[in-house]
Write an enzyme that holds these catalytic residues in place. Structure first.
Site, short mmCIF file in Angstrom:
data_model
loop_
_atom_site.label_atom_id
_atom_site.label_comp_id
_atom_site.label_asym_id
_atom_site.label_seq_id
_atom_site.Cartn_x
_atom_site.Cartn_y
_atom_site.Cartn_z
CB CYS A 232 -0.92 0.00 1.21
SG CYS A 232 -1.90 1.51 1.35
CB CYS A 235 -0.61 2.69 4.03
SG CYS A 235 -2.13 2.07 3.37
CG ASP A 236 3.09 1.31 4.57
OD1 ASP A 236 2.53 1.88 5.52
OD2 ASP A 236 2.95 0.11 4.34
#
Ligand code: NAP
Length: 409
Positions: A232, A235-236
């Protein structure tokens, strides 16, 4: 009362879901946004041993991110961890037979919910493993009609959710681990040991990201998952500022992840096993024109390597002549497609050889009476948010008709 602290970043959908879950429990929490505060972010990493947001601390002890909270909730243990008195809500709900239960809260599930709620069927949506579905881990959605400027995936799913709730849809967390689709009413066995019953069921459980299955890819401590390996970018991605990062895959997801990551990284190496991408032309062009991107064609990743704490590189192998090398890089984003979430229904309903549910031509009926399938779980070909929403609508109308015709089931 326990004290709850949540480290977040503004764009992160998992942070949003973690906060929603805590709010749904009525638990007050303090939020710390680490987006622009590297010192706080490092403190969070040090104290939690994790490299990603959200990070939840309960009474000073790290309790992981959204997935960890959701896992506790599925096992019926979250209330206890949050210091709430056991209320047994799950089992109380479990006694009533629902008219229609919808599994999944992506575009298919929530569109089905909007239609079912407006037909006075009082639908119950069970969120599943990824509340909001795959769009919660994507960035810009530019091809959903009605959004001429595009819309962020998580924002779009918030709109779907609000629209479904406006007409009275109830949405609960939970995971169906087994289903008896022949029983009347249909019985759904939940991960927390309770059971739910319904007269009609709409399966909109979508599909989950696939992993390559190589050494070093597993979550920490077995591998470098969460310490370099991710699926992701939204997200990261920001954890990899000014670092060299690889993306694996040749579809639209890989292009989207690669393009997004170039906002942060110093160099993006896009690794693909063939000499052609399968992604749409417009998305390929964007990536190929990006000066930070280097493409490694005809190359497979065979191992994630590291120093025991963080990943430091990838072992690569040519798919043409078998030549091997080690590519130094600090991150790996796996973007190689998806598999349908149908394990709970295996053996009870017709599926194709890849596990996608087969529906009857022109409708969402499955081989099990009263069971309908919508979205990616039954669609290996189109897999778009708009087609998922379309089949979600069809499933609600099919379920409504079925319930009218089978008033005594
Ligand atoms: P996909 O189209 O199935 O592509 C998967 C890619 O991963 C392929 O290039 C495949 O290689 C590669 N791959 C599969 N298994 C692999 C393995 N074990 N090792 C290395 N590489 C592997 O999946 P997707 O990109 O997730 O897209 C799914 C659907 O969503 C598509 O319909 C896509 O158009 C849609 N989508 C749309 C958008 C958008 O429009 N904004 C964004 C994301 C996705 P091969 O090519 O060699 O098979």
């Amino acid at each position: 009362m326990v004290s709850v602290l949540v480290y977040t970043k503004p764009y992160c959908p998992f942070c949003r879901w973690a906060k929603e879950l805590l709010k749904s429990k009525g638990v007050p929490f303090k939020e710390i946004d680490v987006e622009r505060d590297l010192e706080l972010e490092m403190k969070m990493r040090r104290e939690s041993g994790r490299d990603t947001v959200p990070q939840v601390f309960i009474d000073g002890r790290p309790h992981g991110g959204f997935e960890d909270l959701a896992d506790l909730e599925r096992q019926g243990k979250l209330d206890e961890v949050l210091g709430l008195a056991p209320i047994g809500g799950g089992s109380a709900d479990a006694g009533a037979t629902e008219e229609v239960v919808i599994l999944g809260s992506g575009p298919a599930g929530l569109t089905a919910a909007i239609y079912a709620a407006r037909a006075n069927l009082n639908p119950l949506v069970i969120d599943g493993l990824q509340p909001g579905g795959q769009l919660t881990i994507t960035t810009d959605v530019e091809n959903f009609p009605g959004f001429p400027e595009g819309v962020l995936g998580p924002d779009m799913m918030d709109l779907f959710r609000r629209q479904a709730s406006r007409f009275g849809t109830r949405i609960v967390s939970g995971e169906v681990v087994r289903a008896d689709l022949k029983a009347r009413p249909i019985v759904l066995s939940m991960g927390d040991g309770t059971a739910r019953r319904c007269r009609a069921l709409i399966i909109a459980t979508g599909a989950s990201a696939k992993w390559i299955g190589i050494p070093g890819e597993a979550p920490a401590p077995a591998g470098y998952g969460g310490r370099g390996v991710s699926a992701c970018a939204t997200c990261d991605g920001a954890f990899f500022r000014n670092q060299a990062v690889a993306v694996v895959g040749g579809g639209d997801t890989a292009m989207e992840e690669a393009n997004f990551l170039t906002k942060f990284v110093s160099k993006l190496i896009l690794i693909h096993r063939r000499d052609k991408f399968r992604a749409s032309k417009i998305m390929q062009d964007r990536v190929l024109k990006n000066p930070k991107v280097e493409v490694r064609w005809n190359t497979a990743v065979t191992e994630v390597v590291g120093d025991g704490k963080v990943m430091t590189g990838l072992k690569l192998k040519s798919t043409v002549n078998g030549a091997e090398e080690v590519l130094p890089c600090q991150g790996l984003f796996v973007a190689i497609g998806h598999q349908p979430n149908t394990a709970a229904f295996r053996g009870q309903i017709d599926m194709d050889e890849h596990g996608y549910i087969r529906t009857m031509p022109g409708c969402t009926k499955t081989s099990a009476p009263g069971v309908f399938a919508a979205g990616d779980v039954a669609d290996r070909v189109y897999r778009q948010a708009v087609t998922a929403a379309g089949t979600g609508c069809m499933a609600a109308l099919d379920a409504e008709r079925y319930l009218e015709e089978h008033q005594h089931v």
